[in-house]
Design a protein around this motif. Structure first.
Motif, short mmCIF file in Angstrom:
data_model
loop_
_atom_site.label_atom_id
_atom_site.label_comp_id
_atom_site.label_asym_id
_atom_site.label_seq_id
_atom_site.Cartn_x
_atom_site.Cartn_y
_atom_site.Cartn_z
N UNK A 106 -3.18 -10.70 13.79
CA UNK A 106 -4.17 -10.69 12.71
C UNK A 106 -4.43 -9.29 12.17
N UNK A 107 -4.24 -8.28 13.00
CA UNK A 107 -4.45 -6.89 12.61
C UNK A 107 -3.26 -6.06 13.07
N UNK A 108 -3.15 -4.84 12.55
CA UNK A 108 -2.09 -3.94 12.98
C UNK A 108 -2.58 -2.50 12.86
N UNK A 109 -1.85 -1.60 13.50
CA UNK A 109 -2.21 -0.18 13.46
C UNK A 109 -1.00 0.63 13.01
N UNK A 110 -1.27 1.72 12.29
CA UNK A 110 -0.22 2.64 11.87
C UNK A 110 -0.64 4.06 12.19
N UNK B 36 -6.06 -4.34 4.24
CA UNK B 36 -7.29 -3.56 4.11
C UNK B 36 -7.54 -2.74 5.37
N UNK B 37 -7.90 -1.47 5.20
CA UNK B 37 -8.20 -0.59 6.34
C UNK B 37 -9.54 -0.96 6.94
N UNK C 180 0.86 -1.18 0.00
CA UNK C 180 0.00 0.00 0.00
C UNK C 180 0.90 1.23 0.00
N UNK C 181 0.54 2.22 -0.77
CA UNK C 181 1.31 3.45 -0.82
C UNK C 181 0.49 4.61 -0.27
#
Length: 357
Positions: free
Chosen positions: A78-82, A98-99, A60-61
């Motif tokens: 399973x999920x992550x945060x940025x 996917x967001x 993803x850019x």
């Protein structure tokens, strides 16, 4: 450079895979129980690689329009945060990137993210406040303004959050919405780490020192003499040893017995330029370090904080972040040129889990 030749028979780094991202890589971590490796670069790009082969899975850019600042992978993987300079936090799934949820906190930088140990809460430091959301992005708690910008956050247990700012560390009970403890010291705190049992609080300071408190007794002490700011701190999983940056050497303090007060720290002298990343293995007394000179070294430690290198390699440029695979059988490093290196680590770490004698 370290004394051990990269990939030599005597070293325990074995060639795994190499890949590249678009820009300076500043964040990385393992997901899906080590099956996936995710890298974030300063331009706001995210890249997911197969953990074993380095094959690109998705990318993803511009996930953060003004640049990415931090990434935190959920304990279950399973999920992550940025977060980034655009004031947003994105919660994404690991399978596709996917967001799931976008959290818009404002127009400022969001530099610190941390999942609770059980994964129920995500803490986010934004200017003088800290926000806590659940896994699906529902707001659960907001702090009052701290005296200054929050410089570090971490979790003591599943419901207790620690925050650091100028002059103090504060512990909050998130569920009952109350303050549990304040630890005060007149100085600018730039980093923070808790021992696994949550009793010892260690903070790197702007004045080139490490200050720590024992919560159970209220006693505190200071370790001085660092040439630079100790921006990177790491406890081993037993809480016996605290590894600290602050120069080209790793300084290791032992909390065994009456230490570290009145004792000499261990020192690991493997790099020619300051430490830029530091992490103990998930289990055992094995510490990995990355440096501005591009070198990456792993060392087994004794109970007094001294130790010996067991593997070394060259990443190619300033090491932006390092990460142990959950089984500690691989070590990853990302650098300022966007290069990703993963080395297999062939060693039975359980044999050394109590340290050398």
């Amino acid at each position: 450079m370290p004394d051990i030749e990269p990939f030599s028979p005597r070293g325990m780094f074995h060639e795994g895979w190499t890949a590249e991202v678009n820009d300076y890589a500043i964040a990385c971590g393992w997901a899906l129980k080590g099956k996936q490796f995710i890298v974030g670069d300063v331009a706001g790009g995210l890249f997911a690689f197969e953990g074993d082969t380095g094959k690109i899975i998705w990318k993803k850019e511009n996930i953060h329009s003004c640049g990415l600042l931090a990434m935190a992978i959920h304990p279950e993987g399973e999920i992550f945060a940025t977060s980034g300079q655009d004031g947003n936090v994105q919660i994404c799934n690991c399978q596709e990137g996917k967001v799931i949820k976008t959290l818009d906190l404002g127009n400022g930088w969001v530099e610190h993210l941390k999942w609770s140990n059980d994964g129920l809460f995500l803490a986010i430091a934004y200017s003088k406040k800290v926000y806590v959301f659940n896994e699906i992005g529902e707001e659960k708690w907001i702090s009052e303004d701290h005296p200054s910008t929050v410089s570090a956050i971490t979790w003591s247990n599943k419901n207790e959050l620690a925050t650091a700012c100028y002059g103090r560390v504060t512990f909050f009970d998130i569920v009952n919405k109350k303050t549990n403890q304040k630890l005060e010291w007149q100085g600018s705190l730039v980093s923070m780490e808790l021992s696994p049992d949550g009793d010892i609080v260690a903070c790197g300071s702007q004045d080139n020192s490490v200050h720590f408190w024992r919560r159970s007794t209220g006693m505190d002490a200071e370790m001085t003499g660092y040439p630079g700011k100790p921006s990177h701190l790491s406890f081993d999983d037993s809480g016996k040893l605290l590894a600290t940056s602050g120069s080209e050497r790793i300084t290791v303090w032992s909390f065994i017995g009456n230490g570290p007060e009145g004792t000499m720290p261990g020192e690991l002298c493997h790099h020619t330029e300051p430490i830029s990343s530091l992490a103990f293995s998930n289990k055992g007394m094995l510490v990995a370090s990355g440096s501005r000179d591009g070198s990456v070294v792993a060392s087994f430690l004794k109970n007094d904080g001294n130790g010996d290198p067991v593997g070394a390699a060259f990443s190619g440029d300033l090491v932006g972040a390092i990460s142990w695979r959950p089984d500690d059988c691989a070590l990853a490093a990302v650098n300022a040129k966007g290069v990703v290196n993963v080395w297999e680590f062939k060693v039975r770490t359980n044999l050394f889990s109590k340290g050398f004698k």
